[in-house]
Design a protein around this motif. Structure first.
Motif, PDB file in Angstrom:
ATOM      1  N   ASN A   4       0.840  -1.193   0.000  1.00 30.89           N
ATOM      2  CA  ASN A   4       0.000   0.000   0.000  1.00 30.89           C
ATOM      3  C   ASN A   4       0.877   1.245   0.000  1.00 30.89           C
ATOM      4  O   ASN A   4       1.743   1.407   0.866  1.00 30.89           O
ATOM      5  N   TYR A   5       0.635   2.119  -0.968  1.00 30.76           N
ATOM      6  CA  TYR A   5       1.404   3.354  -1.126  1.00 30.76           C
ATOM      7  C   TYR A   5       1.097   4.305   0.031  1.00 30.76           C
ATOM      8  O   TYR A   5      -0.060   4.553   0.353  1.00 30.76           O
ATOM      9  N   VAL A  32       7.371   5.498  -0.056  1.00 30.39           N
ATOM     10  CA  VAL A  32       7.211   4.466   0.971  1.00 30.39           C
ATOM     11  C   VAL A  32       5.937   3.669   0.706  1.00 30.39           C
ATOM     12  O   VAL A  32       4.890   4.244   0.392  1.00 30.39           O
ATOM     13  N   VAL A  33       6.048   2.345   0.845  1.00 33.92           N
ATOM     14  CA  VAL A  33       4.888   1.458   0.798  1.00 33.92           C
ATOM     15  C   VAL A  33       4.864   0.625   2.071  1.00 33.92           C
ATOM     16  O   VAL A  33       5.901   0.399   2.698  1.00 33.92           O
ATOM     17  N   GLU A  34       3.672   0.187   2.437  1.00 33.23           N
ATOM     18  CA  GLU A  34       3.510  -0.683   3.601  1.00 33.23           C
ATOM     19  C   GLU A  34       3.093  -2.067   3.110  1.00 33.23           C
ATOM     20  O   GLU A  34       2.213  -2.194   2.264  1.00 33.23           O
ATOM     21  N   VAL A  52      11.114   1.328   1.499  1.00 33.36           N
ATOM     22  CA  VAL A  52      11.436   2.530   0.732  1.00 33.36           C
ATOM     23  C   VAL A  52      11.779   2.059  -0.676  1.00 33.36           C
ATOM     24  O   VAL A  52      12.633   1.190  -0.858  1.00 33.36           O
ATOM     25  N   VAL A  53      11.084   2.634  -1.653  1.00 33.40           N
ATOM     26  CA  VAL A  53      11.200   2.212  -3.046  1.00 33.40           C
ATOM     27  C   VAL A  53      11.742   3.371  -3.871  1.00 33.40           C
ATOM     28  O   VAL A  53      11.231   4.491  -3.785  1.00 33.40           O
ATOM     29  N   ASP A  54      12.779   3.108  -4.663  1.00 30.37           N
ATOM     30  CA  ASP A  54      13.345   4.123  -5.555  1.00 30.37           C
ATOM     31  C   ASP A  54      12.797   3.875  -6.954  1.00 30.37           C
ATOM     32  O   ASP A  54      13.093   2.856  -7.574  1.00 30.37           O
ATOM     33  N   GLU A  70      -2.980  -5.583 -12.306  1.00 32.79           N
ATOM     34  CA  GLU A  70      -4.437  -5.564 -12.155  1.00 32.79           C
ATOM     35  C   GLU A  70      -4.896  -4.479 -11.185  1.00 32.79           C
ATOM     36  O   GLU A  70      -5.756  -4.706 -10.332  1.00 32.79           O
ATOM     37  N   GLY A  71      -4.295  -3.303 -11.295  1.00 29.71           N
ATOM     38  CA  GLY A  71      -4.695  -2.164 -10.478  1.00 29.71           C
ATOM     39  C   GLY A  71      -4.163  -2.145  -9.058  1.00 29.71           C
ATOM     40  O   GLY A  71      -4.515  -1.270  -8.279  1.00 29.71           O
ATOM     41  N   GLU A  72      -3.338  -3.113  -8.694  1.00 27.98           N
ATOM     42  CA  GLU A  72      -2.755  -3.157  -7.353  1.00 27.98           C
ATOM     43  C   GLU A  72      -1.245  -3.133  -7.449  1.00 27.98           C
ATOM     44  O   GLU A  72      -0.670  -3.703  -8.380  1.00 27.98           O
ATOM     45  N   GLN A  73      -0.604  -2.489  -6.464  1.00 20.61           N
ATOM     46  CA  GLN A  73       0.852  -2.541  -6.409  1.00 20.61           C
ATOM     47  C   GLN A  73       1.240  -3.816  -5.665  1.00 20.61           C
ATOM     48  O   GLN A  73       0.756  -4.083  -4.571  1.00 20.61           O
TER      49      GLN A  73
END
Length: 117
Positions: A4-5, A32-34, A52-54, A70-73
């Motif tokens: 989740n972003y 950041v994503v959780e 942490v994503v670059d 499909e619309g989700e990270q």
């Protein structure tokens, strides 16, 4: 596994897992994503971990990468083969998919976890 972003690192995200981190050390291209609940509570990634994503770092072999599916990270392990990347799920069904660098949303450069004393 789904992530989740939460937002760009430069926004100074206030989260218990990031306390003690120098967020200014990360590039402006980082966010950041959780990790969602489908990660479970065992293993190297667990529910609630922050990553942490670059978004500008190119994926190499054996990186953790975020890809929109499909619309989700979602989070995958990468296996680089020439100009393409084979993506292996970190959890769930073991079916891999092919992607190009342009399909990726970024490479994980750091992981943070809330430590309960």
């Amino acid at each position: 596994m789904r992530v989740n972003y939460l937002g760009p690192v430069c926004m100074g995200i206030d989260h218990p897992a990031l306390r003690g981190y120098d967020l200014t050390a990360f590039k402006a291209s980082c966010y950041v994503v959780e990790v969602s609940e489908d990660a479970g509570v065992g293993g190297p990634l667990i529910e609630g971990d922050l990553l942490v994503v670059d978004e500008q770092k190119p994926a190499q072999h054996a990186d953790l990468v975020v890809v929109e599916v499909e619309g989700e990270q979602r989070l995958f392990n990468s296996h680089r083969i020439g100009g393409r990347v084979r993506l292996m799920p970190t959890a769930g069904p073991r079916e891999s998919i092919w992607a190009r660098q342009s399909d990726l949303r970024g490479v994980v450069v750091s992981q943070a976890r809330v430590v309960v004393a």
